[in-house]
Structure formats: structure tokens, C-alpha cells
Design an enzyme around this catalytic site. Structure first.
Site, PDB file in Angstrom:
ATOM      1  N   GLU A 268       0.878  -1.169   0.000  1.00  0.00           N
ATOM      2  CA  GLU A 268       0.000   0.000   0.000  1.00  0.00           C
ATOM      3  C   GLU A 268       0.908   1.209   0.000  1.00  0.00           C
ATOM      4  OE1 GLU A 268      -1.108   3.179   1.154  1.00  0.00           O
ATOM      5  OE2 GLU A 268      -1.884   2.411   3.054  1.00  0.00           O
ATOM      6  N   CYS A 305      -2.169   8.319   4.283  1.00  0.00           N
ATOM      7  CA  CYS A 305      -2.217   7.869   2.889  1.00  0.00           C
ATOM      8  C   CYS A 305      -3.548   8.223   2.232  1.00  0.00           C
ATOM      9  CB  CYS A 305      -1.973   6.363   2.813  1.00  0.00           C
ATOM     10  SG  CYS A 305      -3.015   5.395   3.917  1.00  0.00           S
TER      11      CYS A 305
END
Length: 527
Positions: A268, A305
Site C-alpha cells: 500500500e 495515505c
């Protein structure tokens, strides 16, 4: 356990390490001061011992029942709660994150461990499928065919800088791998080694109390990348879980793919998470939207994020832009590490010098000793944005880019030009949203999560959550690193044909003694 109990050594297959490789220290980002004690990189011998222990533990874990795995996960949560005060205090010293934020993150960490425990105890996640034998079938009989998900084997997990608890040593990757029946070797993030050691000891204590093999968990330290590179290339490792930068994730992807036996790298790598403000919403609540956006892109000093880093807003948006600019002028925040703060400042300066984007607002730094990140807002037109692909790249920190568009129809073409992201958000009135069907259809191909009239920062840990997206947001858009589907990354289907009942996993045996949901001859139930 307090700070005085730390000794800076790796934890290898149930035992504290003794080797002292390259030394390094944690740093308080608020002051720049180095913290005690000194930590030491794992040696090649320790890595080998961790890999061997994990390989041996994999056979044991594969035979564990869902109830046994659930008990382990609950035991880890209990150990973390027991050391919670010292753990949160150390994490605060090493990251600069506020204590309330870290207390909440600890709750999220223990909560997701318990959630995975519930799933494995119930057991239906294994996707058991049975096609019973048809010996009388013509022209050929059918064998008895059964399949279910089985653990991959040892998993290498890399701790994240921005979530020292929920995405690190006992975070989502570790919890989901253990739930799936896989031993875990964690490469601790060098920015919070003390936090990592406290968590590592808690996991090891839970493993010991459950009387399970020590090789089920190991924790390796390293200030650089050498240990991590060697770990993902070790033949005992069968998958990798990573949360971090695009450069780091893509480097791991290449290493995993270049092995003699390639393995999956579930990386990720963040994104800029486009947010679309539609005309009706802007007209109705410009000041409220500015306040909400400011809170989202500066949350945690912009080190999420899911931070909205691209904001598409109508060209006539003076009230909104003014309110947003006023809100960020005094927003200097402590960042996670001096290195992250330096890279953030460099990214902002580069955007200033490029000249394509106008500085809408920028906080004035105080020149202090700590790792400070000053909020910044940039703006440019849609055509200029589309002409410069670099504007879509993430700047990790409290900054966002306003992209001014003319007609609502322009947003569809703009969305088609975007690369993969974790999230996309639409702010609109009911009338706006009724006309946004085509835009939503495009965004379904670009992101893993679509939000309406909210903000993407803050990811709920639940069964339905998807925290993933097309490359470059993640390495595999079919997966999620948050929510109970995260377990599926670390399992693979195995088929059993004509095996006697006693040789089958309990979930596939006749009579369904495990009581799980199964598909039997195409019908789903508990028969």
C-alpha cells in the site's frame, strides 16, 4: 514495561537476540533529541534463525483451529492493553503524534485483533466448497471434490512510519496474516524502534502464554534497507505486507518478482485521493467545505495515505479559497521524523519553483529545532493540471492542490486521466449527485473507496472496508489492507479430491462438524 526495560535487540523466534549489528537510535521529532537506548540491526544469522523458526511454525499454524487462532489474537490484544500506558508514551516521544491520537490508535489496533479473532472463530471465511461424488453420472462419473483457503506460509511485514501501532508490528498486516494461519517476521520501522520493541515483546508474551512455537513471530531491527531486502528474498518467506512510500513499495515488488520463486508483495503506497466539489455544494456551503477540507488534509500533519491532495473546485470559488487560505496560515505541525519533514519541505519548494501552480496560502515556519511541516495550499487550472502529470504525485505532508474547472462535464474527462488512487470523494447536493453517475462510473475504475459528502481521512476497520486501489496506490487492486478481507491476501485455495473424511480439514468434512457456511453442490448453507 517502561522505557528502562528496552534493550534495543531483535526478538528472534521466541527469544531476545544477542547480536549487535549496526547501531541507531530513535529521535524525538519535536526536539531533535536522540532517545535511549541504542538499537541494533539484526545480523544475517538472526535473520536466518527467524526464517527457520517461521518455517517450522508454519506447519503448526496450518493445523490450528479457528478457535486457537482467535485465542492467540485475543491474547495479543490483552498484552498490548496491559502495556498501553508505556507504549503510548514511547510512541509519542518517537513520532510527535499527540497522546489522544495514539490512545485511539492503540484501541484500533486491539480492536482489529479482536475483529479478526471473531472471523476465524466463526470460520466461514475459508470459503469451503464441496461438489459431492456422482458415481452414476454418464458418460463419466464425477469424483468427490472439495476446496477451501489455506495459509500461504511465513509472511514478512514492514512497519509503517505514520501509524506506529495500527500499521506496524501488531498492525493490520500482522493481525490478518496470523488470522490466516501464517507466521510473521516483522521488519520494524527505524523511526519508532522503542515502540516496536514494546509491541514485539507483547506479541512474544502472548505466543508463549498460548504455548505456541516461538517461531510464529520474530521482530528484526535495521536502520536501513539491508535486512528488509534480505528478508523478502529468503526462500522461507511466501508473501510480503508493506505500507509506505511508492519508491519503497515498488522496490520490494521488484525484489519479490525477481526471486527464483516469485512471491506476492502486497504494498500500500499511498495516493493523492481526488476530491470533487460540485457546483451546488460549493454554492450551498463554501465556508463549511473549506473548514472540513482543512481539517482533513492537515490531520496528522498531512501524513495520512488517504489525505485529499487533489481538490477539483469550480473556477468561481472565491469564498471557499479565501476561507481555506485563512485557515492554514498559522498551521505549522510536528512531522514524524526529521527526514520526512525535510522531504516535505523540498517537495513544497519544488512545486513553488515549478511555476505551474500558484501558492494560495502557506504557513510561516518558526525556524524551530523540531521536524516542522508548514501547511501549504496551491492552485491551478484544469488544463494546466492535465498538461503536467507530475502534479498528481503525492507530497507527503500538510499540503493540497486546488484544481479549478469550468463545466461539470470536464470532471469526467479529468477523472479518466487520473492514475490509481485509494479513495475519491464527491461533495454535492442531491441534484449534483443525480447528475454525477458518469463520473462515479469512471471513479469505480480508478479507486478502491468512493465517498460522498465526507472526507477520506479515517478508515473504519470493518468487514466491508476496502483500503486499496489500482496501481500506483497499491500493488494489487484486488486486495485490501484494512478490514477482514485483508486475510485473503495470505491464503490460497487448495482442492482435495476423493480424500477420506479423516484426512480432510475439519471445515470440509461430511456432516459439517465445524458448522461453517459452505457451498455444497452449488447451494450455500450450513448443511
Amino acid at each position: 514495561m517502561g522505557f528502562e526495560g528496552l534493550n534495543g535487540l531483535s526478538w528472534i523466534a521466541g527469544r531476545q537476540g544477542v547480536a549487535r549489528g549496526k547501531g541507531f537510535r530513535g529521535v524525538d521529532p519535536a526536539t531533535g533529541d536522540e532517545l535511549e537506548p541504542e538499537f541494533f540491526a539484526a545480523t544475517k544469522e538472526e535473520l536466518e534463525a527467524a526464517a527457520k523458526g517461521a518455517e517450522e511454525a508454519a506447519a503448526v499454524m496450518a493445523r490450528m483451529s479457528g478457535k486457537e487462532r482467535g485465542a492467540l489474537l485475543r491474547a495479543i490484544a490483552e498484552e498490548l492493553t496491559a502495556v498501553g500506558e508505556a507504549l503510548v508514551e514511547r510512541a509519542h516521544r518517537e513520532t510527535g503524534l499527540p497522546l489522544p491520537r495514539l490512545q485511539g490508535e492503540l484501541g484500533r489496533t486491539t480492536g482489529q485483533l479482536k475483529l479478526f479473532a471473531e472471523v476465524v472463530e466463526e470460520g466461514s471465511w475459508v470459503d469451503a466448497r464441496i461438489d459431492e461424488a456422482m458415481p452414476e453420472r454418464k458418460p463419466l462419473p464425477r469424483a468427490d471434490i472439495r476446496s477451501m483457503l489455506r495459509p500461504l506460509g511465513p509472511v514478512a511485514v514492514f512497519g509503517a512510519s505514520n501509524f506506529p501501532l495500527a500499521f506496524s508490528v501488531a498492525g493490520g498486516d500482522t493481525a490478518s496474516a496470523l488470522a490466516a494461519g501464517c507466521p510473521v517476521i516483522v521488519k520494524a520501522h527505524p523511526a519508532h524502534p522503542g515502540t516496536s520493541e514494546i509491541v514485539g515483546r507483547a506479541i512474544a508474551a502472548a505466543v508463549e502464554k498460548q504455548r505456541l512455537p516461538g517461531g510464529l513471530f520474530s521482530l528484526l531491527f535495521d536502520p536501513g534497507i539491508e535486512v528488509g531486502e534480505a528478508l523478502v528474498q529468503h526462500p522461507a518467506v511466501k508473501a510480503v505486507g508493506f505500507t509506505g512510500s511508492a519508491a519503497g513499495g515498488q522496490a520490494l515488488m521488484r525484489l519479490c518478482g525477481a526471486r527464483p520463486e516469485p512471491i506476492s508483495c502486497f504494498a500500500e503506497m499511498g495516493s493523492t485521493n481526488p476530491l470533487f466539489i460540485l457546483p451546488g455544494a460549493l454554492k450551498e456551503r463554501a465556508a463549511t467545505l473549506a473548514q472540513g477540507l482543512q481539517g482533513s488534509f492537515t490531520l496528522g500533519a498531512g501524513q495520512f495515505c488517504t489525505k485529499p491532495g487533489l481538490v477539483f473546485v469550480p473556477a468561481e470559488s472565491g469564498e471557499f479559497v479565501g476561507a481555506l487560505a485563512d485557515g492554514v496560515k498559522a498551521m505549522g505541525q510536528v512531522m514524524l521524523t526529521p527526514g520526512i519533514a525535510k522531504r516535505y519541505a523540498s517537495g513544497v519548494e519544488e512545486r513553488v519553483k515549478e511555476g505551474g501552480a500558484k501558492v494560495v496560502a502557506r504557513a510561516a515556519g518558526d525556524g524551530g529545532k523540531g521536524a516542522c511541516g508548514d501547511a501549504a495550499v496551491f492552485g491551478l487550472g484544469l488544463e494546466e493540471f492535465l498538461a503536467e502529470p507530475k502534479m498528481e504525485e503525492e507530497i507527503f505532508g500538510p499540503t493540497t492542490l486546488l484544481i479549478h474547472y469550468g463545466k461539470t462535464g470536464d470532471l469526467v474527462e479529468a477523472a479518466k486521466r487520473l492514475h490509481g488512487h485509494l479513495t475519491a470523494t464527491l461533495h454535492g447536493t442531491p441534484e449534483d449527485l443525480r447528475g454525477a453517475g458518469e463520473l462515479i462510473a469512471v471513479l469505480e475504475r480508478k479507486v478502491g473507496r468512493i465517498l460522498v459528502n465526507g472526507y477520506p481521512t479515517g478508515v473504519e476497520v470493518c468487514h466491508a472496508m476496502v483500503h486499496g486501489g489500482p496501481f500506483p496506490a497499491t500493488s494489487d487492486s484486488r486486495t485490501t489492507s484494512v478490514g477482514t478481507r485483508a486475510m485473503l491476501r495470505f491464503a490460497r485455495p487448495v482442492c482435495y479430491q476423493d480424500l477420506p473424511d479423516e484426512a480432510l480439514p475439519v471445515e470440509l468434512r461430511r456432516g459439517n462438524p465445524a458448522g461453517v457456511l459452505r457451498m455444497v453442490n452449488g447451494v450455500v448453507g450450513r448443511a
